[in-house]
Design an enzyme around this catalytic site. Structure first.
Site, PDB file in Angstrom:
ATOM      1  N   ARG A  28      41.269  32.481  53.541  1.00 46.60           N
ATOM      2  CA  ARG A  28      40.197  33.942  53.521  1.00 46.60           C
ATOM      3  C   ARG A  28      39.426  33.463  54.545  1.00 46.60           C
ATOM      4  NH1 ARG A  28      40.712  31.731  46.602  1.00 46.60           N
ATOM      5  NH2 ARG A  28      42.471  33.392  46.332  1.00 46.60           N
ATOM      6  N   ASP A  54      43.759  26.381  39.912  1.00 43.75           N
ATOM      7  CA  ASP A  54      42.993  27.048  41.386  1.00 43.75           C
ATOM      8  C   ASP A  54      44.443  27.773  42.277  1.00 43.75           C
ATOM      9  OD1 ASP A  54      41.130  25.222  44.197  1.00 43.75           O
ATOM     10  OD2 ASP A  54      43.167  26.962  44.807  1.00 43.75           O
ATOM     11  N   ASP A 113      38.628  17.341  46.232  1.00 41.33           N
ATOM     12  CA  ASP A 113      39.068  17.861  47.095  1.00 41.33           C
ATOM     13  C   ASP A 113      38.148  18.377  48.311  1.00 41.33           C
ATOM     14  OD1 ASP A 113      39.408  19.583  45.456  1.00 41.33           O
ATOM     15  OD2 ASP A 113      42.150  19.835  46.436  1.00 41.33           O
ATOM     16  N   HIS A 114      37.100  19.143  46.619  1.00 38.13           N
ATOM     17  CA  HIS A 114      36.265  20.703  46.992  1.00 38.13           C
ATOM     18  C   HIS A 114      34.868  19.660  47.658  1.00 38.13           C
ATOM     19  CE1 HIS A 114      39.173  22.955  45.485  1.00 38.13           C
ATOM     20  NE2 HIS A 114      38.638  24.286  46.251  1.00 38.13           N
ATOM     21  N   SER A 156      39.230  33.393  44.001  1.00 40.42           N
ATOM     22  CA  SER A 156      39.962  32.072  43.067  1.00 40.42           C
ATOM     23  C   SER A 156      39.634  32.192  41.678  1.00 40.42           C
ATOM     24  CB  SER A 156      38.200  31.306  43.634  1.00 40.42           C
ATOM     25  OG  SER A 156      37.640  31.362  42.379  1.00 40.42           O
ATOM     26  N   ARG A 211      38.101  30.927  39.923  1.00 39.84           N
ATOM     27  CA  ARG A 211      37.029  29.830  39.548  1.00 39.84           C
ATOM     28  C   ARG A 211      36.689  30.915  37.685  1.00 39.84           C
ATOM     29  NH1 ARG A 211      33.294  31.163  44.229  1.00 39.84           N
ATOM     30  NH2 ARG A 211      35.191  30.264  45.257  1.00 39.84           N
TER      31      ARG A 211
HETATM   32  C1  MIC Z   1      38.493  28.732  46.387  1.00 38.69           C
HETATM   33  O1  MIC Z   1      39.510  28.602  47.697  1.00 38.69           O
HETATM   34  O2  MIC Z   1      38.078  30.135  46.535  1.00 38.69           O
HETATM   35  C2  MIC Z   1      38.556  27.989  45.389  1.00 38.69           C
HETATM   36  C3  MIC Z   1      37.412  27.234  45.949  1.00 38.69           C
HETATM   37  O3  MIC Z   1      39.776  26.575  45.596  1.00 38.69           O
HETATM   38  C4  MIC Z   1      38.560  27.955  44.200  1.00 38.69           C
HETATM   39  C5  MIC Z   1      38.251  27.126  42.873  1.00 38.69           C
HETATM   40  C6  MIC Z   1      36.978  27.554  42.972  1.00 38.69           C
HETATM   41  O4  MIC Z   1      36.370  28.409  43.099  1.00 38.69           O
HETATM   42  O5  MIC Z   1      37.032  26.289  42.734  1.00 38.69           O
HETATM   43  C7  MIC Z   1      39.872  29.046  44.278  1.00 38.69           C
HETATM   44  O6  MIC Z   1      40.843  29.743  45.208  1.00 38.69           O
HETATM   45  O7  MIC Z   1      40.417  28.851  42.705  1.00 38.69           O
HETATM   46 FE1  SF4 Z   2      40.702  24.181  49.052  1.00 37.56          FE
HETATM   47 FE2  SF4 Z   2      40.784  26.632  48.053  1.00 37.56          FE
HETATM   48 FE3  SF4 Z   2      40.167  26.655  50.481  1.00 37.56          FE
HETATM   49 FE4  SF4 Z   2      42.400  25.870  49.417  1.00 37.56          FE
HETATM   50  S1  SF4 Z   2      41.953  27.695  49.614  1.00 37.56           S
HETATM   51  S2  SF4 Z   2      41.697  24.203  51.318  1.00 37.56           S
HETATM   52  S3  SF4 Z   2      41.794  24.887  47.285  1.00 37.56           S
HETATM   53  S4  SF4 Z   2      38.259  25.467  48.922  1.00 37.56           S
END
Ligand code: MIC
Ligand code: SF4
Length: 644
Positions: free
Chosen positions: A379, A119, A64-65, A535, A537
């Site tokens: 965010r 995630d 999905d990313h 996140s 990550r």
């Molecule tokens: C995000 O919303 O920052 C992400 C991308 O979903 C991250 C995960 C990632 O960095 O792959 C998260 O929220 O954990």
């Molecule tokens: Fe995707 Fe992270 Fe954004 Fe949710 S917050 S839509 S998991 S990138």
């Protein structure tokens, strides 16, 4: 004394420890999820553990990313994940099927079960009474292998909801209010539990918006009771058999209680650049808007989309605004298509995006220079949108759609009657985009396909007796993992290529950091409060590890990032006296004498500043397991040693 909901969920899965807040508890994990941006690494780690088949009740990998596919990298990584899933017993949610949290809630989440996901927004599952927690990829890999997941036993916060939301006020406004009250670090070490009469007035998608964005509080997770509302949602998803009732005990004790009268809330927005920078829309005023993005795992449910379509119906998006809409799942998109709501969106001029994270993680739709973008996301960290000087406001779908029509930030209450939208008695169920794994016999013949984008995993060494290194970076409070390891369309495709990613580490904060740290070969990072928020990550730990970072010393840490540092074998200490933070400057020669022996014995550790000829006492509270991991040089080494 009775239990809170959070305590009940932990107790029913407790493997080790006792439930005293602050001590380490081990819990059994029923379900796991990964997404593709963290998944490639998580599955490489799973493979390294040598387990043939996952030992959870259910594990799902979502794509999905990384769906822009501007080169071969993403497509290769997707094929890697797809084949790993087939071989090792994991369901594979194909690109196009939707955002992990939305799909998991619709099709797989079960009240009373535990779920960890690579995630940070995994707590979305708390909307149906799951204990759903965001974790680093390595922790998820271990859980897939049947291993225990460890957390610090959280304190329990009750958010007592009374009354009922007024028309045009949304679930998003509830969580924005909680963020306004608690701040982005107010939830660290806590489970946020929603209760009170007001809960009954909220549907599952609304509850999931709240638990999803509870991640921005830094909370371990958020949870709603599982009640009749949950039952009817699961029934409409054809899964009534998965329902159980789950309520806190009447005499449960909470460490903190927050009262919110839903009828007193107004439409709100989180202003740049923090999700807790919250004001009411009327207070902010009618600022001009360049872009509106509707979607993300926070606000992409059918309910949200139907409201948006009803607001847009028969109107045209303001000429100065670009409106994009990404429905959260194939189920949502398909139902919108069938009932005509999608046509209303298209007719109004919305740019329809695929069901994926998209602009939320900077995968396209970056705003114009100094642009103002209203987003229904969770965010608004500086630069996350892909435009360094853009101003991102986080709002409800109602505020977003209303403002897309007027061209200015708009309180939707000025638009007249609110659309009346209800959830269907039956959702459109078609799991044809979830691929099942091969049988154990067939799995032997499945070849895992690896593309050239997959590079070596950084090797960790056992903790040396002492550490001597410079302060290679000094940063302030609330540093996010987006600062440490940015994402976005240009970088995200390289999540399985740590050497390449390392060029961008802390790029926005200090463009020379990567080169400087690499040239030094080792370093210590000095940080402020809530270091590593955002996140999950693990790249925000693996990349500094690759660059030679040995320790991170801060005023305080965000939960998942601290766990990721320990998993990577990087020492996370805090200052015993916060004021000592001020005494260290970039480039100071630092020493952690006898650190190995001291942490092994649980003795006080001191940081010596050779440049200033000073020393500062540090604080830490590692469990025995964490100490052993740090001594071994991270979780992978520790697991290997234990297996031997
Ligand atoms: C995000 O919303 O920052 C992400 C991308 O979903 C991250 C995960 C990632 O960095 O792959 C998260 O929220 O954990
Ligand atoms: Fe995707 Fe992270 Fe954004 Fe949710 S917050 S839509 S998991 S990138």
């Amino acid at each position: 004394m009775g239990y809170t909901l959070g305590q009940k969920l932990i107790q029913s899965h407790l493997v080790s420890g006792d439930m005293t807040p602050g001590s380490e508890v081990g819990i059994r994990i029923d379900q796991t999820l990964t997404q593709d941006a963290t998944g490639t690494m998580a599955y490489l780690e799973f493979e390294a553990m040598g387990v043939e088949r996952v030992r959870t009740e259910l594990s799902v990998a979502y794509i999905d990313h990384n769906t822009l596919q501007t080169g071969f990298e993403n497509a290769d990584d997707h094929r890697f994940i797809q084949t790993v899933c087939k071989k090792h017993g994991i369901r594979f949610s194909r690109p196009g099927n939707g955002i992990c949290h939305q799909v998991h809630l619709e099709r797989f989440g079960i009240p009373g079960k535990t779920l960890i996901g690579s995630d940070s927004h995994t707590p979305t599952g708390g909307g149906i009474g799951m204990l759903a927690i965001g974790a680093g990829g390595l922790d998820v890999a271990v859980a897939m292998g049947g291993g225990t997941y460890y957390i610090t036993m959280p304190k329990m916060v009750r958010v007592n909801l009374t009354g009922k939301l007024n028309p045009w006020v949304a679930a998003k406004d509830i969580i924005l209010e909680v963020l306004r009250i608690m701040s982005v670090k107010g939830g660290v070490g806590k489970i946020i539990e929603y209760g009170g009469e007001g809960v009954k007035t909220l549907s599952v998608p609304e509850r999931a918006t709240i638990t999803n964005m509870g991640a921005e509080l830094g909370a371990t997770t958020s949870v709603f009771p599982s009640d009749e509302v949950t039952r009817s949602f699961l029934k409409a998803q054809g899964r009534e058999q998965d329902w159980i009732e789950l309520l806190p005990d009447a005499d449960a004790q909470y460490d903190e209680v927050i009262e919110i009268d839903l009828s007193s809330l107004a439409p709100m927005a989180a202003m740049p650049h923090s999700p807790d920078n919250v004001k009411s829309v009327t207070e902010i005023g009618q600022i001009k808007v360049d872009q509106v993005c509707i979607g993300s795992c926070t606000n992409s449910s059918l309910l949200d989309m139907l409201k948006v379509a009803a607001i847009l119906k028969g109107k045209t998006v303001h000429p100065d605004v670009s409106l994009s809409i990404a429905p959260g799942s194939k189920q949502v998109l398909n139902m919108l298509a069938q009932n005509g709501a999608l046509a209303d969106m298209i007719a109004a001029g919305a740019r329809i995006l695929e069901s994926a994270c998209g602009p939320c993680i900077g995968m396209g739709q970056s705003p114009n220079s100094k642009g103002i973008s209203l987003r229904t996301f969770n965010r608004n960290f500086e630069g996350r949108s892909g435009t360094a000087d853009a101003g991102i406001y986080l709002v409800s779908p109602e505020v977003a759609a209303a403002s897309a029509l007027t061209g200015v930030l708009t309180d939707p209450r000025t638009l007249g009657d609110a659309p009346q939208v209800t959830l269907p008695a039956e959702f459109l169920i078609n799991d044809n985009m979830v691929e099942l794994p091969a049988s154990p016999e067939e799995a032997k013949d499945v070849e895992v396909l690896r593309g050239p984008n997959i590079k070596e995993f950084p090797v960790t060494k056992a903790l040396p007796a002492s550490i001597e290194a410079k302060a290679v970076l000094k940063v302030g409070d609330n540093i996010t993992t987006d600062h440490i390891m940015p994402a976005g369309a240009k970088i995200l495709p390289y999540r399985s290529n740590i050497p390449y990613l390392s060029k961008f580490c802390f790029g926005q904060v200090d463009p020379d950091f990567s080169e400087r740290c690499k040239a030094e070969g080792k370093g210590i990072i000095i940080g402020g409060a809530n270091y590593g928020q955002g996140s999950s990550r693990e790249h925000a730990a693996l990349v500094p590890l690759y660059l030679g970072v040995k320790a991170v010393i801060t005023k305080s840490f965000a939960r998942i990032h601290q766990a990721n540092l320990i998993n990577a074998g990087i020492l996370p200490f805090t200052f015993a006296n916060e004021a000592d933070y001020d005494n260290i400057e970039l480039g100071d020669e630092l020493r952690l004498p006898d650190v190995r022996a001291l942490i092994a014995q649980g003795k006080p550790v001191t940081l010596e500043n050779m440049t200033k000829k000073e020393s500062y006492p540090l604080a830490y509270s590692f469990s025995q397991r964490q100490t052993d991991m740090l001594l071994a040089g991270g979780l992978l080494n520790y697991t290997r040693e234990n297996a031997n």
